[in-house]
Design a protein around this motif. Structure first.
Motif, PDB file in Angstrom:
ATOM      1  N   MET A 449     154.649  91.107 -39.686  1.00 26.81           N
ATOM      2  CA  MET A 449     155.660  92.182 -39.672  1.00 26.81           C
ATOM      3  C   MET A 449     156.965  91.513 -40.071  1.00 26.81           C
ATOM      4  SD  MET A 449     154.694  94.432 -36.271  1.00 26.81           S
ATOM      5  CE  MET A 449     155.709  95.883 -36.584  1.00 26.81           C
ATOM      6  N   LEU A 461     160.780  97.426 -43.439  1.00 29.66           N
ATOM      7  CA  LEU A 461     159.838  96.504 -42.788  1.00 29.66           C
ATOM      8  C   LEU A 461     158.650  96.327 -43.724  1.00 29.66           C
ATOM      9  CD1 LEU A 461     158.625  94.983 -40.298  1.00 29.66           C
ATOM     10  CD2 LEU A 461     157.655  97.173 -39.606  1.00 29.66           C
ATOM     11  N   GLY A 481     156.360 100.179 -36.535  1.00 28.55           N
ATOM     12  CA  GLY A 481     157.540  99.965 -37.393  1.00 28.55           C
ATOM     13  C   GLY A 481     158.307 101.261 -37.579  1.00 28.55           C
ATOM     14  N   VAL A 488     158.459 101.686 -43.820  1.00 25.28           N
ATOM     15  CA  VAL A 488     157.465 100.611 -43.803  1.00 25.28           C
ATOM     16  C   VAL A 488     156.651 100.600 -45.087  1.00 25.28           C
ATOM     17  CG1 VAL A 488     155.593  99.592 -42.464  1.00 25.28           C
ATOM     18  CG2 VAL A 488     157.262 101.060 -41.320  1.00 25.28           C
TER      19      VAL A 488
END
Ligand code: NAI
Length: 708
Positions: A449, A461, A481, A488
């Motif tokens: 991550m 992310l 996330g 994400v």
């Protein structure tokens, strides 16, 4: 077959209680069909002798009206069609405003764009004091302007300055702030919304009229000289912020000013005309594409087959440094999970907890949370120099120093301390996840991550599955996330992942240009003028020269000489110039603020800045280095789609949104032209510019990254 109506009403005691609830949809938006129902509903009620006043609500649990239907907007074929759409909306709301019977609205949930413009046309606004109630005019974020009377009614209600603040930034406000501004007449608990709104409608039906402070009476706004000053300042600010790349805020300024100078009718006409012009611009098209892409990403589980994400109630963070503390603080603030942080000694743990807590303090200062919520959230943060408390963690994020054997050791420790179902995520920026996972007992539960710094503020992310990561681990990391408020993207476990892979050749090229005599300020200015939030040299200072050097080293080792940083970079690092964090890099920093260029850099590089290449060449070399690398990475499947790649670049390092992202931009330039330009650069500057195979293929087949 006709679909069931979106608008229904009942009449109780002389008050018509109207509900908008688009069947089968999660939110209310206003499109053609709803508009027709609106008009019919209000006409009917106006003529119904039993009705004295109207109270209007949404039937959706947490949404009032999210705005106009963007799907309809994108289908607009021409400027005049767009202008007509705006004029129709204006007419409809004009009728509401002039209705012989007063209308009170009860607002709960998002009240945005056209939804807010409707509320402005009504005669009394009640809103719930609930975080989901957000009121605003986000149109400029789509490259257009509020064009159903919003540029006219809002300044008349709250004054020019407050109206411009809302319209030009396109940000929404909480109901409490909206009340302070005079937009919302009454603020209530959600349980009281119906009662209070109906009561207000009833009072108005009995002849009572709400008294409002006169917006024109506000300081500065009230007189023409003061107003001219407000407009001048706003214009300056817009130009500073947009660099002239985004026409919508300036158009909105024009619409507001025109309406105040010439009256409502003229203002509306101007508003519609400008809307027509903006609606067909390339900038608006790009911004709308980004809007659709981010909306689609929010629904994308990040993995085929999409297993249900696992619930995350407790988070462990190992390494309470800069990143770890940011992740811990953000997790508490956004997801309200219990966070346990571990570091090597108690002093570092304490420092980490303080930093994490700052995320909450900041929210309190900005009134995003109440004092009570702050207290409750602070209590969710705890730490230790051991793994105590990790026995109940569902997810552990590791953010220790960037060192493979340390990360592997920490991974083993986490596996020993955490329950078997726990997911272990590494925040590494350069080490392959699969390598880290080699030390794991349960490699299927290990994932990357990759957060960006500063964590609370950076929107992106990257989630990176390793070779053995299980699908529900991926969907859980993606879902978590998102709970942290991040956009994400799932990327392949390839060197540099996506964002750093693109930045590598870009920053290297900035160094090459410096060594060719370019001035630091000129490099930065050229790319800012092109639309980046900061130039490449400032970016190097922000990232940290040591971090950039390390990242380039990794890219070079994995992908070859074309990604080799000029050796001069190492010299700067040796000199202790690490960028902002060390107080000096290419620029000097004092008390955290950027000062001027540090001329000592040129001496270290043994170069006299002589102007170097012209801005056009600077931009071409930097942007093409990035586009070419993006194409290669797409060819290797680093991102799951061009959409993810573009969103990653826009949200990861601020690739100019109005250009749509590196891959959209490559499509706009055309692969054939790109290949030709790259070949010319390769001839002059060397093989690092050799066109990517993907680009050659696209050029050969005359195709694009995006199908259309
Ligand atoms: P940092 O130096 O601020 O924090 C690292 C922390 O880990 C320190 O507090 C250290 O005491 C702790 N630590 C070291 N060994 C430990 C152990 N055995 N047990 C517990 N704690 C231990 O570093 P930073 O910048 O927060 O970076 C952490 C990770 O995040 C690195 O992998 C880095 O590559 C990555 N990263 C950094 C970004 C940045 O901009 N700084 C951006 C994205 C990722």
């Amino acid at each position: 077959m006709t679909s069931p109506p979106a608008i229904t009403w009942e009449i109780r005691d002389g008050i018509a209680i109207v509900t908008l609830d688009r069947p089968g949809q999660s939110v209310n938006v206003i499109g053609r069909a709803v508009k027709a129902e609106f008009v019919q509903c209000f006409e009917t009620l106006e003529q119904d002798a039993r009705v004295r006043a109207i109270a209007f609500f949404s039937g959706k649990p947490d949404n009032f009206i999210a705005g106009a239907d963007i799907e309809e907007f994108v289908q607009l074929g021409s400027q005049s069609e767009a202008e007509r759409l705006s004029a129709d909306g204006q007419d409809m709301l004009d009728r509401v405003a002039r209705l012989a019977k007063p209308v009170a609205v009860g607002i709960h949930g998002a009240c945005l764009g056209g939804g807010f413009e409707f509320a402005l046309a009504c005669h009394y606004r009640v809103a719930t004091d609930h975080p989901k109630t957000q009121i605003g005019l986000p149109e400029v974020q789509l490259g257009i302007l509020p064009a159903a009377g919003g540029c006219q009614r809002l300044p008349r209600l709250v004054g020019v300055r407050a109206a411009l603040d809302m319209i030009l930034a396109g940000k929404s406000e909480r109901a409490k702030k909206a009340q302070r501004l005079g937009i919302v007449d009454e603020l209530v608990h959600p349980a009281l919304l119906q009662t209070v709104t109906i009561a207000a409608a009833r009072r108005m039906g009995d002849g009572w009229r709400p008294r409002r402070r006169r917006a024109g009476g506000l300081l500065l706004d009230g007189n023409p000289v003061g107003r001219a000053l407000v407009f001048r300042m706003a214009r300056k600010q817009v130009l500073r912020k947009t660099g002239g790349h985004y026409p919508a805020p300036l158009a909105a300024l024009d619409a507001v000013r025109h309406g105040l100078a010439r009256g409502m009718r003229e203002g509306l006409r101007r508003e519609a005309e400008l809307f027509g012009r903006l609606a067909v611009t390339d900038v608006s098209r790009k911004l709308v594409q980004i809007f659709f892409a981010t909306t689609a990403l929010k629904k994308d589980a990040g993995v085929d087959g999409a297993p249900e994400p696992l619930p995350i109630r407790r988070l462990g963070v190992v390494g309470a440094g800069f990143m770890g503390a940011g992740i811990g603080g953000t997790a508490v603030a956004q997801a309200e999970v219990d966070v346990r942080m571990k570091d090597a000694d108690l002093q570092r743990v304490a420092a980490g907890l303080t930093t994490a807590r700052r995320v909450l303090d900041d929210r309190l200062t900005r009134r995003r949370i109440t004092r009570h919520q702050h207290q409750r959230l602070v209590a969710l943060l705890s730490g230790s120099d051991s793994y105590s408390g990790f026995g109940r963690a569902d997810l552990v994020v590791e953010a220790v120093f960037e060192d493979l054997s340390l990360k592997q050791k920490v991974l083993r420790e986490i596996e020993a301390a955490a329950p078997p179902h726990a997911i272990v995520a590494s925040n590494t920026s350069t080490i392959p996840i699969t390598r880290i996972a080699e030390a794991a007992q349960r490699p299927e539960r290990v994932i990357g991550m990759h957060f960006f710094s500063p964590v609370p503020r950076m929107p992106l992310l990257e989630v990176i599955p390793g070779a053995h990561t299980g699908p529900e681990v991926i969907s859980t990391a993606v879902a978590f996330g998102r709970r942290l408020g991040k956009t994400v993207i799932v990327v392949r476990d390839a060197p540099g992942f996506w964002v750093n892979r693109l930045l590598g050749p870009y920053m290297n090229e900035a160094m090459h240009l410096l060594l060719q005599g370019a001035r630091i300020e000129d490099l930065d200015r050229a790319l800012v003028e092109w639309g980046f939030p900061v130039g490449p040299i400032t970016l190097l200072d922000e990232v940290g020269l040591d971090v950039a050097e390390k990242a380039s080293g990794v890219l070079q080792a994995a992908l070859g000489e074309r990604l080799a940083p000029p050796p001069a970079l190492a010299g700067l690092v040796r000199d202790g110039r690490l960028g902002r964090k060390s107080g000096r890099g290419f620029y000097r920093y004092a008390k955290g603020r950027k000062q001027g260029v540090d001329a000592g850099v040129y001496a270290l590089l043994d170069r006299h800045p002589n102007g170097g290449p012209r801005p056009g060449e600077i931009v071409q070399r930097l942007v093409l280095a990035m586009l070419n690398e993006a194409a290669r990475a797409v060819g290797e499947g680093v991102v799951r789609s061009p959409r993810d790649g573009d969103i990653g670049a826009i949200f990861g390092f601020g690739f100019p949104p109005f250009r749509g992202g590196p891959l959209r931009h490559a499509d706009d330039l055309g692969a054939a032209r790109l290949v030709a330009d790259l070949e010319r650069l390769a001839e002059r500057l060397g093989p690092r510019y050799a066109p990517a195979d993907v680009l050659r293929d696209l050029a050969r087949h005359n195709t694009r990254f995006y199908p259309s």
